[in-house]
Design a protein around this motif. Structure first.
Motif: not given
Length: 158
Positions: A68-78, A80-93
């Protein structure tokens, strides 16, 4: 074919160095933009945490559809990345550590057929599962080194 110990060891332990890298830093220091226009320590950590989910999805897809072929991943368009920016450091770790434990234990049970499955990266070409794991771990180590440098600058005020 079994996973090389260089991969299994890094898969089990490499991410844990994050704790030592940020030891003694406050949450505000972790979130501080040290280099304007570049990710903070926190954003790098969120990226590592959320990319694990992307990687797991890619592994599952390779197991189901060899080559299978995969596209380039970009956090800026993810989202989940943007949602998790609102979490605490402790939660993310905590999430990073929990998901990684699941990833590591799941991959350690792969058989020869699983490890021979391939996926195609747009820049790095076709890789089997071992190649993808090396890519994943080297990508992670790059961000851990970035966190190391940002933490040092934060501690020295430079």
């Amino acid at each position: 074919m079994i996973l090389p110990s260089s991969i299994t060891t890094r898969l089990q332990y490499q991410h844990k160095s994050l704790i030592e890298l940020i030891d003694g830093l406050s949450d505000s220091q972790i979130r501080m933009a040290v280099n304007p226009g570049k990710w903070s320590i926190f954003e790098n950590i969120v990226h590592l945490e959320t990319y694990q989910h992307v990687f797991i999805a890619r592994v599952k897809k390779m197991l189901d559809e060899d080559g299978v072929s995969f596209p380039v991943y970009s956090a800026e368009t993810d989202p989940l990345f943007h949602d998790h920016l609102g979490k605490s450091s402790h939660e993310i770790i905590h999430e990073l550590m929990t998901v990684r434990k699941e990833l590591s234990s799941g991959m350690s049970s792969f058989n020869d057929n699983d490890l021979s499955k391939r996926g195609i990266h747009p820049f790095y070409g076709e890789m089997n599962m071992t190649g993808w794991l090396n890519f994943f771990l080297l990508h992670e180590s790059h961000h851990l080194f970035t966190i190391f440098k940002l933490a040092a600058r934060t501690r020295t005020g430079g």
